[in-house]
Write a protein that holds these residues in place. Structure first.
Motif, PDB file in Angstrom:
ATOM      1  N   LEU A 105     -20.163 -37.585  42.332  1.00  0.00           N
ATOM      2  CA  LEU A 105     -20.368 -38.647  41.212  1.00  0.00           C
ATOM      3  C   LEU A 105     -18.977 -38.970  40.591  1.00  0.00           C
ATOM      4  N   THR A 106     -18.898 -40.323  40.095  1.00  0.00           N
ATOM      5  CA  THR A 106     -17.749 -40.635  39.219  1.00  0.00           C
ATOM      6  C   THR A 106     -18.215 -41.658  38.106  1.00  0.00           C
ATOM      7  N   VAL A 107     -16.978 -42.179  37.612  1.00  0.00           N
ATOM      8  CA  VAL A 107     -17.479 -42.888  36.452  1.00  0.00           C
ATOM      9  C   VAL A 107     -16.603 -44.458  36.649  1.00  0.00           C
ATOM     10  N   LYS A 108     -17.375 -45.410  36.525  1.00  0.00           N
ATOM     11  CA  LYS A 108     -16.648 -46.860  36.622  1.00  0.00           C
ATOM     12  C   LYS A 108     -17.591 -47.726  35.971  1.00  0.00           C
ATOM     13  N   ARG A 109     -16.728 -48.822  35.584  1.00  0.00           N
ATOM     14  CA  ARG A 109     -17.300 -49.890  35.017  1.00  0.00           C
ATOM     15  C   ARG A 109     -18.200 -50.551  36.176  1.00  0.00           C
ATOM     16  N   PRO A 110     -19.442 -51.328  35.528  1.00  0.00           N
ATOM     17  CA  PRO A 110     -19.613 -51.755  34.367  1.00  0.00           C
ATOM     18  C   PRO A 110     -20.579 -50.865  33.518  1.00  0.00           C
ATOM     19  N   GLY A 111     -20.800 -50.951  32.084  1.00  0.00           N
ATOM     20  CA  GLY A 111     -21.472 -50.014  31.386  1.00  0.00           C
ATOM     21  C   GLY A 111     -22.979 -50.537  31.529  1.00  0.00           C
ATOM     22  N   LEU A 112     -23.735 -50.507  32.831  1.00  0.00           N
ATOM     23  CA  LEU A 112     -24.838 -51.114  32.730  1.00  0.00           C
ATOM     24  C   LEU A 112     -25.916 -50.001  33.109  1.00  0.00           C
ATOM     25  N   GLY A 113     -25.431 -48.880  33.519  1.00  0.00           N
ATOM     26  CA  GLY A 113     -26.111 -47.615  33.849  1.00  0.00           C
ATOM     27  C   GLY A 113     -26.262 -46.497  32.875  1.00  0.00           C
ATOM     28  N   ILE A 114     -26.356 -45.185  33.478  1.00  0.00           N
ATOM     29  CA  ILE A 114     -26.197 -44.201  32.613  1.00  0.00           C
ATOM     30  C   ILE A 114     -24.989 -43.831  31.985  1.00  0.00           C
ATOM     31  N   SER A 115     -24.883 -43.568  30.755  1.00  0.00           N
ATOM     32  CA  SER A 115     -23.559 -43.314  30.132  1.00  0.00           C
ATOM     33  C   SER A 115     -22.949 -41.970  30.497  1.00  0.00           C
ATOM     34  N   PRO A 116     -21.646 -41.821  30.816  1.00  0.00           N
ATOM     35  CA  PRO A 116     -20.884 -40.885  31.195  1.00  0.00           C
ATOM     36  C   PRO A 116     -20.967 -39.923  30.315  1.00  0.00           C
ATOM     37  N   MET A 117     -21.524 -40.102  28.934  1.00  0.00           N
ATOM     38  CA  MET A 117     -21.641 -38.914  28.016  1.00  0.00           C
ATOM     39  C   MET A 117     -22.749 -38.044  28.278  1.00  0.00           C
ATOM     40  N   ARG A 118     -23.631 -38.630  29.366  1.00  0.00           N
ATOM     41  CA  ARG A 118     -24.476 -37.816  29.819  1.00  0.00           C
ATOM     42  C   ARG A 118     -24.277 -36.933  30.992  1.00  0.00           C
ATOM     43  N   TRP A 119     -23.126 -36.995  31.373  1.00  0.00           N
ATOM     44  CA  TRP A 119     -22.412 -35.970  32.628  1.00  0.00           C
ATOM     45  C   TRP A 119     -23.247 -34.654  32.804  1.00  0.00           C
ATOM     46  N   ASN A 120     -22.985 -34.033  31.912  1.00  0.00           N
ATOM     47  CA  ASN A 120     -23.522 -32.753  32.110  1.00  0.00           C
ATOM     48  C   ASN A 120     -25.108 -32.547  32.144  1.00  0.00           C
ATOM     49  N   GLU A 121     -25.862 -33.524  31.733  1.00  0.00           N
ATOM     50  CA  GLU A 121     -27.158 -33.616  31.865  1.00  0.00           C
ATOM     51  C   GLU A 121     -27.520 -33.904  33.251  1.00  0.00           C
ATOM     52  N   ILE A 122     -26.748 -34.835  34.061  1.00  0.00           N
ATOM     53  CA  ILE A 122     -27.075 -35.166  35.323  1.00  0.00           C
ATOM     54  C   ILE A 122     -26.367 -34.282  36.496  1.00  0.00           C
ATOM     55  N   ILE A 123     -25.520 -33.581  36.135  1.00  0.00           N
ATOM     56  CA  ILE A 123     -24.824 -32.781  37.098  1.00  0.00           C
ATOM     57  C   ILE A 123     -26.099 -31.886  37.412  1.00  0.00           C
ATOM     58  N   GLY A 124     -26.226 -31.578  38.598  1.00  0.00           N
ATOM     59  CA  GLY A 124     -27.336 -30.564  38.917  1.00  0.00           C
ATOM     60  C   GLY A 124     -28.822 -30.904  39.307  1.00  0.00           C
ATOM     61  N   GLN A 125     -29.032 -32.350  38.814  1.00  0.00           N
ATOM     62  CA  GLN A 125     -30.376 -32.838  38.958  1.00  0.00           C
ATOM     63  C   GLN A 125     -30.378 -33.168  40.526  1.00  0.00           C
ATOM     64  N   VAL A 126     -31.639 -33.716  40.955  1.00  0.00           N
ATOM     65  CA  VAL A 126     -31.906 -33.944  42.216  1.00  0.00           C
ATOM     66  C   VAL A 126     -32.043 -35.560  42.444  1.00  0.00           C
ATOM     67  N   ALA A 127     -31.263 -36.220  43.413  1.00  0.00           N
ATOM     68  CA  ALA A 127     -31.511 -37.699  43.629  1.00  0.00           C
ATOM     69  C   ALA A 127     -32.913 -37.848  43.841  1.00  0.00           C
ATOM     70  N   GLN A 128     -33.369 -38.872  43.370  1.00  0.00           N
ATOM     71  CA  GLN A 128     -34.812 -39.279  43.469  1.00  0.00           C
ATOM     72  C   GLN A 128     -34.894 -40.361  44.695  1.00  0.00           C
ATOM     73  N   LYS A 129     -33.506 -40.648  45.192  1.00  0.00           N
ATOM     74  CA  LYS A 129     -33.579 -42.028  46.206  1.00  0.00           C
ATOM     75  C   LYS A 129     -32.233 -41.920  46.726  1.00  0.00           C
ATOM     76  N   ASP A 130     -32.071 -42.682  47.781  1.00  0.00           N
ATOM     77  CA  ASP A 130     -30.807 -42.641  48.459  1.00  0.00           C
ATOM     78  C   ASP A 130     -29.662 -43.703  47.488  1.00  0.00           C
ATOM     79  N   TYR A 131     -28.302 -43.301  47.535  1.00  0.00           N
ATOM     80  CA  TYR A 131     -27.486 -44.008  46.797  1.00  0.00           C
ATOM     81  C   TYR A 131     -26.296 -44.263  47.999  1.00  0.00           C
ATOM     82  N   GLN A 132     -25.786 -45.694  47.817  1.00  0.00           N
ATOM     83  CA  GLN A 132     -24.463 -45.680  48.669  1.00  0.00           C
ATOM     84  C   GLN A 132     -23.420 -45.558  47.744  1.00  0.00           C
ATOM     85  N   ALA A 133     -22.059 -45.397  48.199  1.00  0.00           N
ATOM     86  CA  ALA A 133     -21.069 -45.113  47.484  1.00  0.00           C
ATOM     87  C   ALA A 133     -20.899 -46.231  46.686  1.00  0.00           C
TER      88      ALA A 133
END
Length: 333
Positions: free
Chosen positions: A301-329
């Motif tokens: 995971l990393t943090v980039k613009r734009p601010g259309l998705g999940i806020s980076p302030m939720r970083w600790n909440e997302i780390i450790g969760q399981v991806a529900q779909k495939d993501y491209q870089a």
């Protein structure tokens, strides 16, 4: 701001004793957007002894070695002049003000129907003067050049005891020197006055330029008073320390802009900012390709613009969760 700053264009004696010049000053003050234009009302015989010396700045600015009496006698406005100036102010939709310098002038201005009295710095220790002005219970603007807090307290108490509601009094910080040097301004003393006496405050400016009165508004001034003239090169004691018309207009504009800029004090995104939030802020983004069922980690995971998705302030909440779909870089999570 809860109220508009009241701007007094101080014509003073810059009319040089000419009614025609005084009317031109009214025209300029109105055109520049001032709320009031202020003159001076006095009889030289009641103001100074015939042997009183000029102030150093008066001698320097006039180039004449003469008594205060001789200088002031040329600068008087008659009662008829006052009536004409009131009418001219009414025509130009600007408030007429004048500073009285003797008891007879106080009563004359009150009979003339002025809305407020301006008490100059030199009268702050004049007991009979303050007592009469205080008895009218009108708006009062009190200048405090050369004064200590003890002087201000005594004058304020006397005005209130004489009949004026304290809420009708605005105290102006001022430095009685023409022009005032920056090191003598001590602008934060205006806030000291406000805190000490719980009154409205303002600033009567004698510096060159418009920086200091503009700053005074940012520090809480509700009234600004500033000398102006048609031409700094005219003969007379106050022209050189006064603003010319284009400078007065610039000062009024600057003050009005500061009023707008001060806002309401609530910290929140402005309307103009909101459209930029998605562009300037960032979201959680896939640093590498992520497969469905893979765990989100600091490595993918990393943090980039734009601010259309999940806020980076939720970083600790997302780390450790399981991806529900495939993501491209570079894809938003």
């Amino acid at each position: 701001m809860s109220q508009k700053v009241f701007i007094i264009a101080e014509a003073g004696v810059n009319h040089n004793g000419s009614l025609a010049l005084a009317k031109q000053l009214v025209d300029v003050a109105a055109e520049c957007g001032a709320d009031a234009v202020k003159f001076q009302t006095f009889k030289a015989e009641s103001l100074v002894t015939k042997t009183a010396k000029q102030a150093e700045y008066q001698t320097a600015n006039t180039g004449k070695q003469e008594s205060q009496f001789d200088m002031l006698k040329r600068l008087e406005l008659s009662e008829t002049d006052h009536h004409e100036l009131v009418a001219h102010c009414c025509k130009n939709q600007i408030e007429f003000m004048s500073t009285p310098f003797d008891l007879k002038s106080i009563h004359f201005l009150n009979a003339l129907g002025v809305e407020r009295f301006k008490i100059p710095s030199g009268e702050i220790t004049n007991y009979p003067y303050l007592k009469v002005v205080g008895s009218f219970n009108k708006e009062i603007v009190l200048s405090t050049g050369m004064a200590t807090l003890a002087d201000i307290e005594a004058a304020l108490n006397l005005l209130v005891e004489s009949g004026t509601d304290k809420n009708k009094i605005t105290i102006l910080h001022a430095t009685t020197d023409y022009p005032t040097h920056m090191q003598d301004v001590n602008l934060t003393a205006m806030q000291t006055i406000a805190q000490a006496f719980k009154v409205k405050v303002g600033y009567s400016d004698h510096t060159l330029g418009i920086e200091v009165p503009t700053a005074a508004v940012a520090l809480g001034a509700t009234i600004i008073e500033k000398h102006f003239t048609l031409d700094k090169n005219l003969p007379g004691p106050d022209h050189k320390a006064s603003l010319e018309p284009d400078e007065l207009k610039a000062m009024v504009k600057a003050i009005r802009n500061i009023e707008i800029a001060l806002g309401d004090g609530i910290k929140r995104p402005s309307t103009s900012e909101q459209k930029n939030m998605q562009v300037a802020r960032k979201s959680l983004v896939a640093l590498t390709d992520i497969k469905k069922g893979e765990t989100f980690s600091e490595q993918n995971l990393t943090v980039k613009r734009p601010g259309l998705g999940i806020s980076p302030m939720r970083w600790n909440e997302i780390i450790g969760q399981v991806a529900q779909k495939d993501y491209q870089a570079d894809e938003l999570i």
